[in-house]
Design an enzyme around this catalytic site. Structure first.
Site, mmCIF file in Angstrom:
data_model
loop_
_atom_site.group_PDB
_atom_site.id
_atom_site.type_symbol
_atom_site.label_atom_id
_atom_site.label_comp_id
_atom_site.label_asym_id
_atom_site.label_seq_id
_atom_site.Cartn_x
_atom_site.Cartn_y
_atom_site.Cartn_z
ATOM 1 N N LYS A 60 0.829 -1.222 0.036
ATOM 2 C CA LYS A 60 0.103 0.137 -0.068
ATOM 3 C C LYS A 60 0.825 1.326 0.094
ATOM 4 C CE LYS A 60 -3.414 2.465 2.654
ATOM 5 N NZ LYS A 60 -4.402 2.210 3.458
ATOM 6 N N LYS A 116 -2.072 -1.483 -4.028
ATOM 7 C CA LYS A 116 -3.009 -0.300 -3.784
ATOM 8 C C LYS A 116 -2.234 0.986 -3.792
ATOM 9 C CE LYS A 116 -5.942 2.100 -0.611
ATOM 10 N NZ LYS A 116 -6.387 2.065 0.601
#
Ligand code: PBG
Length: 333
Positions: free
Chosen positions: A201, A254
């Site tokens: 992330k 992400k």
């Protein structure tokens, strides 16, 4: 016989042949729809920065999830906006917290869709950080205390499990959280609940619209100390490998579009299913350009989603899930 120097690309010229030789396919089975839920009843408040997305109350959320299930979408991921935020984000792990209520309400009425929950503190803390914050008395600097946060995250995951969640998705990026969550779930008889970890992330500016939607911008500082530097790819491998060792079942990258290389790298390096989170900024900028008449939303969205599949994503979390499910019924791209 005289051949032209450049022959036509025969496999591209006919629609049916193109279909026959197509390498990747986007299916409704790949999609997960993110949804926001807040206290109240009868609410469906459009999120200004994310047109076509709403903050639902539990009752209207259930109706929305029913529609998504009927479209064949396999899962939703829930984000909560609590009644009250506090220092310790206590509504995140309260038995009667907004997410816990939402899980129970959906599970009571609808059986053919997976309920996934985002496990994080940032929506529940009054400072908007993803964990337990301490202040250094000498420097006055704030810091997220990794190990104290693990206790809160484990409690949160367990309370989701008690409410009936199907998959938990820790998004905080604290070290050791997959291990902590796996342990508490197993100790309490929830060995069967998988963990989809937000493993790679990045500290991304593409989360901007989401922070409006979830009302969760950090009130000071940023998330760079626990989210990844966009310049790094080897670090992504390390993060994913640690999460897998700790027991992650699905690993996520992400955002998606600026990180397609990372999706491919992870897909080629590990055997685990890879999820891509097509985040709010990726969605909203297309919406905005579409509203200006500059691009065709449907075409751009489907092209983006197939790009994620081509990069290696097995699962795509996307605010286009509902629209794409409908578009895919009309025509296979
Ligand atoms: C954290 C979380 C965020 C998103 C999903 N989970 C925000 C953040 O890390 O700042 C962003 C998703 C999006 O932008 O669509 N709970």
């Amino acid at each position: 016989m005289q051949y032209p120097k450049y022959r036509p690309r025969r496999l591209r010229t006919n629609t049916l042949i193109r279909k026959l030789v197509r390498e990747e396919h986007l299916s409704v089975n790949d999609l997960i729809m993110p949804l926001f839920v807040r206290p109240g009843s009868g609410l469906k408040l459009e999120i200004p920065s994310m047109p076509g997305n709403y903050q639902f109350s539990v009752d209207t959320l259930v109706e929305e999830v029913r529609e998504l299930a009927n479209l064949g979408i396999p899962g939703v991921i829930l984000f909560g906006i609590p009644q009250k935020k506090d220092e310790l984000g206590s509504e995140a792990y309260a038995d009667d917290g907004i997410i816990q209520k939402a899980i129970r309400a959906i599970k009571n009425k609808i059986s053919n869709i997976l309920v996934i929950t985002d496990v994080c503190m940032c929506e529940y803390t009054n400072h908007g950080h993803c964990g337990f914050v301490t202040k250094d008395e000498k420097t006055g600097e704030h810091q997220v205390d990794n190990d104290e946060t693990l206790k809160l995250l484990s409690r949160e995951a367990l309370s989701h499990a008690n409410a009936g969640v199907d998959i938990v998705a820790p998004s905080d990026m604290m070290d050791g959280r997959v291990d902590a969550i796996r342990n508490i779930l197993d100790e309490n008889g929830f060995e069967g609940i998988p963990i989809m970890s937000y493993a790679a992330k990045y500290a991304s500016a593409f989360y901007g619209p989401f922070r409006d939607a979830a009302e969760s911008p950090p009130s000071f500082g940023d998330r760079k100390s626990y989210q990844m530097d966009p310049a790094n790819s080897r670090e992504a491998l390390r993060e994913v490998s640690l999460d897998i060792d700790e027991g992650a079942d699905i690993v996520m990258v992400k955002p998606a579009l600026p990180y397609l290389d990372i999706i491919r790298l992870i897909k080629d390096t590990f055997e685990h299913p890879v999820a891509a989170y097509n985040v709010s900024g990726e969605f909203s900028m297309v919406k905005a350009a579409h509203e200006k008449g500059w691009i065709d939303e449907k075409a751009v969205a489907l092209e983006s989603l197939i790009g994620m599949k081509r990069a290696g994503a097995d699962i795509i979390l996307t605010y286009w899930a509902k629209d794409a499910a409908r578009w895919l019924k009309e025509c296979a791209i």
